[in-house]
Scaffold this active site. Structure first.
Site, mmCIF file in Angstrom:
data_model
loop_
_atom_site.group_PDB
_atom_site.id
_atom_site.type_symbol
_atom_site.label_atom_id
_atom_site.label_comp_id
_atom_site.label_asym_id
_atom_site.label_seq_id
_atom_site.Cartn_x
_atom_site.Cartn_y
_atom_site.Cartn_z
ATOM 1 C CG HIS A 250 -2.014 -1.002 1.175
ATOM 2 N ND1 HIS A 250 -2.860 -1.161 0.100
ATOM 3 C CD2 HIS A 250 -2.380 -1.947 2.096
ATOM 4 C CE1 HIS A 250 -3.708 -2.148 0.348
ATOM 5 N NE2 HIS A 250 -3.437 -2.639 1.553
ATOM 6 C CG ASP B 165 -3.053 -8.279 0.546
ATOM 7 O OD1 ASP B 165 -2.257 -8.598 1.438
ATOM 8 O OD2 ASP B 165 -4.086 -7.618 0.751
ATOM 9 C CG HIS C 173 -7.064 -5.120 1.645
ATOM 10 N ND1 HIS C 173 -6.650 -6.067 2.579
ATOM 11 C CD2 HIS C 173 -8.275 -4.685 2.056
ATOM 12 C CE1 HIS C 173 -7.584 -6.181 3.516
ATOM 13 N NE2 HIS C 173 -8.572 -5.357 3.220
ATOM 14 C CG ASP D 223 -5.383 -10.020 3.048
ATOM 15 O OD1 ASP D 223 -4.986 -10.580 2.007
ATOM 16 O OD2 ASP D 223 -5.251 -8.790 3.243
#
Length: 343
Positions: free
Chosen positions: A159, A195, A197, A284
């Site tokens: 991120h 991931d 996200h 995740d």
């Protein structure tokens, strides 16, 4: 498979993050990496090696000097105001506000952040530079001819962009490793972000470049963090047009849906013909992850690794997210074992 790991990650342990409108204990915590390491040892995945120290030069190839300077001195600047609690921002330079770096630490913290989910603590600087060194050490081993390496990075990095942090991420470990490989002579590198996200930071760093293919399978940003990047129409810019592919998937997607995106991403990677592959390995996507909405099960991660392995590429796995702590080790190591099972 060789694992690169540093105990320095324990130096970063934020007390709280802002999520769902409340301050809650951080989901990103030291036990995540501890559980993955324990699993790697339990299944005899391979040797575990400490990272080399590469200094700031490879970090500055990806991140702006101002941002790195901020991270390096943030805690001492915070303490100078008589504070000893974790750092979290209170203001951001959003639409129609001046994009000008303040001199005050509170202003600088907001200037270089995009959320209140990345607390800075007394040990954060050492932990994040060690995490970057873990990724850099992994790419060195890959360049020696090793087929697969696991960089057990913590804190995660995908991120973080060139000049902002957020989402538990400070320095973009995967991007730093990619750039180091290019600087060492590689012509093309592919990134596969699995991931839950979207890897907004990695996309942002390479969005206008043709020497890095970025692919990401993630929760649709219309309903999922980070909300403002990760849409299917984001294809790249300028020289990078056509070298960015996003697969935003619906809430509740299971392996039958998720794997279709993986197969297409692998097809694109194969067509690109990279010198190596970097996998931003977040688990995740697991059905019991506390902050995610996909429905993958532990055996699915073995199949994920097998599909990636069939690309036949030298591959660096860089640890990202995964917050079901009891299962994170099983799921992450399943990917690596699946990869290793492909001759």
């Amino acid at each position: 498979m060789l694992t690169i790991y540093s105990d320095d990650h324990h130096l970063h342990h934020g007390k709280h993050e802002l999520i769902g409108g409340q301050f809650t204990p951080c989901f990103e915590k030291p036990s995540r990496a501890d559980m993955v390491l324990d699993r790697a040892r339990a299944v005899n995945l391979g040797a575990i090696q400490a990272p080399q120290d590469f200094g700031l030069s490879p970090i500055l190839r990806v991140h702006s000097e101002g941002f790195v300077n901020f991270l390096q001195h943030a805690w001492s600047d915070w303490q100078a105001k008589g504070r000893s609690h974790d750092m979290l921002p209170i203001a951001w330079p959003t639409r129609r506000l001046r994009q000008l770096e303040p001199t005050d630490i509170d202003g600088r913290l907001g200037y270089y952040s995009f959320d209140a989910g990345a607390p800075i603590t007394a040990g954060t600087w050492q932990a994040i530079t060690s995490s970057a060194n873990v990724a850099l050490s992994g790419q060195v081993e890959l360049r020696k001819g090793v087929r697969g390496v696991f960089s057990l990075c913590r804190p995660p990095g995908h991120h973080a962009a060139a000049d902002y942090m957020g989402g538990y991420c400070y320095l973009n470990n995967a991007a730093i490793a990619v750039q180091a490989m290019l600087d060492a002579g590689a012509k093309r590198i592919a990134v596969l972000d699995v991931d839950y996200h979207h890897g907004n930071g990695t996309q942002d760093i390479f969005y206008d470049r043709a020497d890095v293919l970025f692919t990401s399978i993630h929760g649709d940003p219309r309903f999922e963090y980070p909300y403002f990047l990760g849409f299917a129409d984001e294809k790249g810019l300028g020289a990078g047009e056509g070298f960015n592919t996003n697969y935003p998937l619906a809430e509740g997607s299971d392996w039958s849906v998720w794997s279709l995106a993986l197969h297409d991403a692998c097809r694109r990677i194969a067509e690109y013909g990279p010198d190596a592959l970097v996998v931003s390995l977040g688990v995740d996507t697991f059905k019991e992850d506390p902050i995610s909405q996909f429905k993958l099960d532990s055996p699915d991660y073995l199949r994920m690794g097998e599909i990636i392995g069939k690309l036949g590429l030298q591959t660096l796995f860089v640890m990202e997210g995964g917050y079901a702590v009891e299962e994170i080790g099983i799921n992450a190591i399943n990917v690596l074992q699946g990869f290793e099972s492909v001759a």
